[in-house]
Design an enzyme around this catalytic site. Structure first.
Site, PDB file in Angstrom:
ATOM      1  N   THR A 136      15.992  10.425  30.947  1.00  5.07           N
ATOM      2  CA  THR A 136      15.990   9.106  31.498  1.00  5.07           C
ATOM      3  C   THR A 136      15.274   8.769  32.045  1.00  5.07           C
ATOM      4  OG1 THR A 136      18.730   9.989  30.846  1.00  5.07           O
ATOM      5  CG2 THR A 136      17.930   7.796  32.729  1.00  5.07           C
ATOM      6  N   ARG A 146      10.033   2.537  29.930  1.00  8.36           N
ATOM      7  CA  ARG A 146      10.511   0.802  29.187  1.00  8.36           C
ATOM      8  C   ARG A 146       9.664  -0.035  30.080  1.00  8.36           C
ATOM      9  NH1 ARG A 146      13.954  -2.405  32.010  1.00  8.36           N
ATOM     10  NH2 ARG A 146      14.504  -0.403  33.423  1.00  8.36           N
ATOM     11  N   SER A 199      17.809  16.031  25.990  1.00  9.40           N
ATOM     12  CA  SER A 199      18.873  15.401  25.822  1.00  9.40           C
ATOM     13  C   SER A 199      19.717  15.514  25.347  1.00  9.40           C
ATOM     14  CB  SER A 199      17.897  14.102  25.219  1.00  9.40           C
ATOM     15  OG  SER A 199      17.138  13.569  25.618  1.00  9.40           O
ATOM     16  N   CYS A 225      28.121  18.057  29.777  1.00  7.67           N
ATOM     17  CA  CYS A 225      29.467  17.590  30.135  1.00  7.67           C
ATOM     18  C   CYS A 225      30.479  17.860  29.207  1.00  7.67           C
ATOM     19  CB  CYS A 225      29.521  16.191  30.673  1.00  7.67           C
ATOM     20  SG  CYS A 225      28.830  15.756  32.165  1.00  7.67           S
ATOM     21  N   LYS A 252       9.381   5.880  21.822  1.00  2.96           N
ATOM     22  CA  LYS A 252       9.476   5.557  22.416  1.00  2.96           C
ATOM     23  C   LYS A 252       7.787   6.082  23.396  1.00  2.96           C
ATOM     24  CE  LYS A 252      14.282   6.797  24.238  1.00  2.96           C
ATOM     25  NZ  LYS A 252      14.174   5.539  24.710  1.00  2.96           N
ATOM     26  N   ILE A 256      14.726  14.313  41.065  1.00  2.00           N
ATOM     27  CA  ILE A 256      15.755  13.816  40.753  1.00  2.00           C
ATOM     28  C   ILE A 256      16.915  14.942  40.239  1.00  2.00           C
ATOM     29  CG2 ILE A 256      14.442  11.653  40.372  1.00  2.00           C
ATOM     30  CD1 ILE A 256      14.744  12.047  37.562  1.00  2.00           C
ATOM     31  N   GLY A 257      17.780  14.142  39.874  1.00  2.35           N
ATOM     32  CA  GLY A 257      19.058  15.388  39.426  1.00  2.35           C
ATOM     33  C   GLY A 257      19.373  16.586  40.495  1.00  2.35           C
ATOM     34  N   ASP A 258      19.853  17.662  39.907  1.00  2.00           N
ATOM     35  CA  ASP A 258      20.612  19.112  40.531  1.00  2.00           C
ATOM     36  C   ASP A 258      19.905  19.619  41.260  1.00  2.00           C
ATOM     37  OD1 ASP A 258      22.466  18.538  38.498  1.00  2.00           O
ATOM     38  OD2 ASP A 258      22.686  20.530  37.650  1.00  2.00           O
ATOM     39  N   LYS A 295      52.652  -4.233  43.964  1.00  2.00           N
ATOM     40  CA  LYS A 295      51.696  -4.325  44.877  1.00  2.00           C
ATOM     41  C   LYS A 295      51.568  -2.311  44.793  1.00  2.00           C
ATOM     42  CE  LYS A 295      55.023  -4.398  48.688  1.00  2.00           C
ATOM     43  NZ  LYS A 295      55.763  -5.119  49.512  1.00  2.00           N
TER      44      LYS A 295
END
Length: 438
Positions: free
Chosen positions: A15, A22, A39, A43, A71, A275-277, A427
């Site tokens: 990412t 970009r 990639s 999950c 890319k 970054i990440g875990d 409510k």
């Protein structure tokens, strides 16, 4: 032309590289990934095993070839970064297919190597862990090749729970064991009872305070003295950061092997981000350190690092809220904020409400239990947890936004709910938390 090297090609690394491209069409970007795939959706893996995701290809967003075509970013799989020389700004890389080693220079280095699954350490052909698509394929092939029926699931975190549910729905016969009586530790202990109820309802065996002592073929000996036979064991006993290769560098690691970063996601060494875990930061709503190895944090950090490298140093990471959720059969469990064992650092009060997720007269209503902890000194929300069959995600996400904006528990009375009988109450439960706290 600047060269950007990324270590790791899953959620954070891929990412981040994509976001850099970009913003920057010119830099040379190369990603090294030690495993076979890039990639892929971590999950999704339990749901691939459960055949809820009909084809594993849906869990794989890109191949290196497709990534380069789209890319112009080079991805080298089976390439493991084994050392960092931060003074020379180079990384040592091992080609795991050929055993060739080489050095690659960098101007900017982004570390997103993730984490690996812990193992119980038994030498056995029937034990598996689940961390990537290679693990998923190995589990799938073993199930089919050996006509697996009885599966022992070890551990009671969210991955183990998801795996167990999916094995059951696939038609296999799982048994759950856990070494303590503390299951699904991100939730309040007394809110986890529906997990056991769901197991009981389906007559799925489980034993808490139980451990494996020995494995001999398909014969498993347990701490309790029981001896049972299983076709397969899936271990879900936590993870550890992939930081061994960093130890020889000047990059600071904490005692657990995570990399502390600042709000720009920089390490203590110039031109190196994490970054990440692998990275640890702080909470957004309270002044405490936080490590939240979940998907949102990896993606958010990836975007921030991309902006930083592209020259926008005004965007910074503001911290975690720790929002998390898991589905287990008919129930959903979610929480946000500090962990249960961190509440002791605050002078807090708790308020809770249990009522139907939507209007009582509308069909299909079921109880939703919502709990909020708040700081007595400023009445700001420290933590919230919810369990129920529907509407859990909505309430926790609303409370996450409230915490992000440092609302007090009293201000929850002002939350304007999107009300219609199938969805909520005039409510809402969130409003009721605010009223009860007054």
């Amino acid at each position: 032309m600047p060269k950007i090297v990324v270590v790791g090609a899953v959620a954070g690394g891929a990412t981040c590289a994509s976001q850099i491209r970009r913003l920057d069409k010119e830099s040379d970007i190369i990603i090294f990934e030690k495993d076979r795939d890039m990639s892929f959706a971590n999950c999704a893996l339990p749901y691939v095993i459960g055949e809820v995701v009909e084809d594993r290809k849906y869990a794989l967003a890109y191949t290196p070839e497709k990534f380069y075509d789209r890319k112009q970013i080079t991805v080298k799989t089976y390439h493991e970064v084994i050392a960092i020389n931060d003074e020379r700004q180079t990384v040592s890389v091992l080609n795991r297919k050929t055993n060739e080693q080489f050095e690659e220079s960098y101007d900017k280095l982004i570390l997103s190597p993730g984490a690996s699954a812990n193992s119980l350490g038994f030498e056995s052909d029937i034990t598996f862990t689940l961390r990537n698509l290679e693990d998923t394929d190995a589990i799938e092939q073993f199930i089919k090749a050996n006509q697996v029926d009885k599966v022992l699931v070890v551990g009671a975190g969210y991955v183990s729970l998801e795996v167990l549910e999916n094995l059951y729905k696939r038609g296999l016969h799982p048994t759950l064991i856990h070494r303590s009586d503390k299951i699904n530790k991100l939730m309040d202990a007394d809110m986890n009872q529906p997990i056991l109820d769901e197991l009981d309802k389906r007559e799925i065996p489980y034993r808490l305070n139980e451990e494996i002592v020995a494995i001999n073929g398909n014969e498993i000996t347990f701490k309790s003295g029981r001896v049972e036979h299983y076709d397969m064991i899936i271990e879900g006993v936590g993870t550890h950061p992939n930081s061994k290769f960093i130890e020889s560098s000047n990059i600071k690691l904490d005692r657990k092997g995570f990399i502390p970063v600042n709000d720009k996601l920089e390490t203590n060494v110039p031109n190196i981000y994490a970054i990440g875990d692998i990275a640890t930061s702080h909470y957004r709503h309270v002044d405490l350190p936080a490590s939240v190895p979940l998907a949102w944090g990896a993606h958010r950090a990836a975007s921030i690092v991309a902006e930083q490298i592209a020259g926008n140093d005004t965007i910074e990471f503001k911290g975690f809220l720790g929002n998390n959720i898991v589905k287990f059969f008919d129930y959903t469990f979610a929480s946000v904020g500090v962990k249960p064992n961190e509440l002791k650092q605050f002078d807090y009060k708790m308020v809770e409400v249990t009522q139907g997720a939507h209007a009582n007269y509308y069909p299909g209503n079921s109880p939703l239990h919502l709990r909020v902890y708040y700081d007595t000194s400023n009445r700001q929300i420290l933590r919230a947890a919810a369990v129920g069959k529907e509407g859990v995600d909505k309430r926790i996400d609303v409370l996450s936004m409230a915490m992000m904006n440092q609302l007090t528990v009293d201000e929850l009375t002002e939350f304007e709910v999107a009300y219609a009988p199938p969805y909520s109450h005039p409510k809402d439960l969130i409003n009721m938390i605010g009223y009860k706290a007054k």
